[in-house]
Design a protein around this motif. Sequence first.
Motif, mmCIF file in Angstrom:
data_model
loop_
_atom_site.group_PDB
_atom_site.id
_atom_site.type_symbol
_atom_site.label_atom_id
_atom_site.label_comp_id
_atom_site.label_asym_id
_atom_site.label_seq_id
_atom_site.Cartn_x
_atom_site.Cartn_y
_atom_site.Cartn_z
ATOM 1 N N GLY A 33 0.813 -1.203 0.000
ATOM 2 C CA GLY A 33 0.000 0.000 0.000
ATOM 3 C C GLY A 33 0.850 1.257 0.000
ATOM 4 N N PRO A 34 0.304 2.331 -0.544
ATOM 5 C CA PRO A 34 1.060 3.579 -0.668
ATOM 6 C C PRO A 34 1.573 4.151 0.654
ATOM 7 C CG PRO A 34 -0.872 3.648 -2.057
ATOM 8 C CD PRO A 34 -0.989 2.410 -1.217
ATOM 9 N N ASN A 35 0.811 4.017 1.740
ATOM 10 C CA ASN A 35 1.258 4.608 3.014
ATOM 11 C C ASN A 35 2.605 4.065 3.471
ATOM 12 O OD1 ASN A 35 -0.653 6.544 3.544
ATOM 13 N ND2 ASN A 35 -1.992 5.156 4.655
ATOM 14 N N TYR A 36 2.875 2.809 3.180
ATOM 15 C CA TYR A 36 4.139 2.202 3.571
ATOM 16 C C TYR A 36 5.326 2.975 2.992
ATOM 17 C CZ TYR A 36 7.913 -1.159 4.082
ATOM 18 O OH TYR A 36 9.109 -1.759 4.385
ATOM 19 N N TRP A 37 5.136 3.579 1.825
ATOM 20 C CA TRP A 37 6.217 4.224 1.093
ATOM 21 C C TRP A 37 6.301 5.727 1.343
ATOM 22 C CZ3 TRP A 37 9.426 0.775 -1.072
ATOM 23 C CH2 TRP A 37 8.940 -0.515 -1.221
ATOM 24 N N SER A 38 5.543 6.227 2.280
ATOM 25 C CA SER A 38 5.579 7.662 2.597
ATOM 26 C C SER A 38 6.998 8.074 2.990
ATOM 27 C CB SER A 38 4.614 7.966 3.748
ATOM 28 O OG SER A 38 4.642 9.333 4.061
ATOM 29 N N GLY A 39 7.512 9.097 2.332
ATOM 30 C CA GLY A 39 8.852 9.598 2.623
ATOM 31 C C GLY A 39 9.972 8.733 2.082
ATOM 32 N N TYR A 40 9.648 7.759 1.253
ATOM 33 C CA TYR A 40 10.662 6.831 0.742
ATOM 34 C C TYR A 40 11.481 7.454 -0.380
ATOM 35 C CZ TYR A 40 12.744 2.780 -1.513
ATOM 36 O OH TYR A 40 13.621 1.885 -2.081
ATOM 37 N N ASP A 41 12.795 7.324 -0.280
ATOM 38 C CA ASP A 41 13.731 7.734 -1.324
ATOM 39 C C ASP A 41 14.735 6.601 -1.480
ATOM 40 O OD1 ASP A 41 15.768 8.754 -2.893
ATOM 41 O OD2 ASP A 41 15.803 10.697 -1.908
ATOM 42 N N PRO A 42 14.720 5.896 -2.615
ATOM 43 C CA PRO A 42 15.634 4.766 -2.788
ATOM 44 C C PRO A 42 17.105 5.137 -2.646
ATOM 45 C CG PRO A 42 14.064 4.841 -4.594
ATOM 46 C CD PRO A 42 13.874 6.085 -3.778
ATOM 47 N N LEU A 43 17.445 6.405 -2.875
ATOM 48 C CA LEU A 43 18.851 6.801 -2.868
ATOM 49 C C LEU A 43 19.277 7.506 -1.590
ATOM 50 C CD1 LEU A 43 19.171 7.959 -6.583
ATOM 51 C CD2 LEU A 43 19.543 5.694 -5.592
ATOM 52 N N SER A 44 18.398 7.523 -0.590
ATOM 53 C CA SER A 44 18.756 8.178 0.668
ATOM 54 C C SER A 44 18.067 7.482 1.835
ATOM 55 C CB SER A 44 18.329 9.649 0.632
ATOM 56 O OG SER A 44 18.499 10.240 1.893
ATOM 57 N N ASP A 45 18.823 7.242 2.889
ATOM 58 C CA ASP A 45 18.258 6.639 4.094
ATOM 59 C C ASP A 45 17.624 7.675 5.012
ATOM 60 O OD1 ASP A 45 19.020 4.097 3.355
ATOM 61 O OD2 ASP A 45 20.973 4.267 4.331
ATOM 62 N N THR A 46 17.860 8.933 4.740
ATOM 63 C CA THR A 46 17.404 9.982 5.659
ATOM 64 C C THR A 46 16.331 10.871 5.066
ATOM 65 O OG1 THR A 46 19.149 11.467 4.881
ATOM 66 C CG2 THR A 46 19.658 10.055 6.784
ATOM 67 N N SER A 47 15.766 10.491 3.939
ATOM 68 C CA SER A 47 14.776 11.340 3.275
ATOM 69 C C SER A 47 13.504 11.467 4.104
ATOM 70 C CB SER A 47 14.424 10.774 1.905
ATOM 71 O OG SER A 47 13.490 11.592 1.257
ATOM 72 N N SER A 48 12.941 12.653 4.105
ATOM 73 C CA SER A 48 11.667 12.858 4.792
ATOM 74 C C SER A 48 10.539 13.083 3.787
ATOM 75 C CB SER A 48 11.769 14.048 5.746
ATOM 76 O OG SER A 48 12.069 15.210 5.007
ATOM 77 N N SER A 49 10.889 13.095 2.517
ATOM 78 C CA SER A 49 9.868 13.180 1.479
ATOM 79 C C SER A 49 10.360 12.404 0.268
ATOM 80 C CB SER A 49 9.580 14.637 1.099
ATOM 81 O OG SER A 49 10.731 15.217 0.534
ATOM 82 N N SER A 50 9.447 12.024 -0.598
ATOM 83 C CA SER A 50 9.815 11.261 -1.787
ATOM 84 C C SER A 50 10.419 12.196 -2.824
ATOM 85 C CB SER A 50 8.591 10.562 -2.359
ATOM 86 O OG SER A 50 8.129 9.592 -1.447
ATOM 87 N N PRO A 51 11.419 11.728 -3.563
ATOM 88 C CA PRO A 51 12.045 12.572 -4.589
ATOM 89 C C PRO A 51 11.099 12.824 -5.756
ATOM 90 C CG PRO A 51 12.917 10.349 -4.681
ATOM 91 C CD PRO A 51 12.018 10.405 -3.482
ATOM 92 N N ASP A 52 11.332 13.892 -6.494
ATOM 93 C CA ASP A 52 10.435 14.246 -7.591
ATOM 94 C C ASP A 52 10.583 13.330 -8.807
ATOM 95 O OD1 ASP A 52 12.921 15.134 -8.380
ATOM 96 O OD2 ASP A 52 12.292 17.189 -8.778
ATOM 97 N N TRP A 53 11.610 12.508 -8.852
ATOM 98 C CA TRP A 53 11.812 11.596 -9.982
ATOM 99 C C TRP A 53 11.194 10.215 -9.747
ATOM 100 C CZ3 TRP A 53 14.331 7.464 -8.052
ATOM 101 C CH2 TRP A 53 15.152 7.668 -6.946
ATOM 102 N N LEU A 54 10.585 10.000 -8.595
ATOM 103 C CA LEU A 54 10.050 8.698 -8.221
ATOM 104 C C LEU A 54 8.532 8.669 -8.401
ATOM 105 C CD1 LEU A 54 10.828 5.926 -6.936
ATOM 106 C CD2 LEU A 54 10.259 6.955 -4.729
#
Length: 168
Positions: A33-54
């Motif tokens: 589900g989408p909520n699981y991926w909130s704030g996910y950034d594959p290229l950063s362990d410290t991201s607090s928001s998803s990148p604009d390219w994802l």
Amino acid sequence: MARLKQFYTEASQIILDAAVSDVEVVIHDAFWGPNYWSGYDPLSDTSSSSPDWLQLDTHQYYAFAPYQNLPRQEILQNICNMSRILKSTTSRIAPIVVGEWSLESGSPPNWTGTSSGGLTREKRTWFRTLFEAQLAAYSPNGLNQPSRGWYYWTWKTQCEFEKRWKEK
């Protein structure tokens, strides 16, 4: 999940390194589900928001575990809950496309009779209600929402494919 996230990290890096211009990397939510991926950034362990390219791909079905035995009212409630997620402007979830959804509910196939009809009025009414609820839920209707739209998985295509496959 750790192996999948590692794969997403490696694949994202390869795609972005090879891109000649701006691209979006699309990942599947792995049915979490989408909520699981909130704030996910594959290229950063410290991201607090998803990148604009994802971009996130989610599939919404009510004919498979654990949702295949839900009463109709609960199915509609789940669709409304998904709508809230897709249309939230504060979720920190990457743009989302509902890559697959259908009118199947319960144990498929949920239709009866022949391809020329044979459906009861009650079943047709349910199909229409289910279609309209999902169409409204998965369609974007404002700015800054994660929802980017949807693709409908048509039962006719699946049934025709299976029919031709069995004939061989």
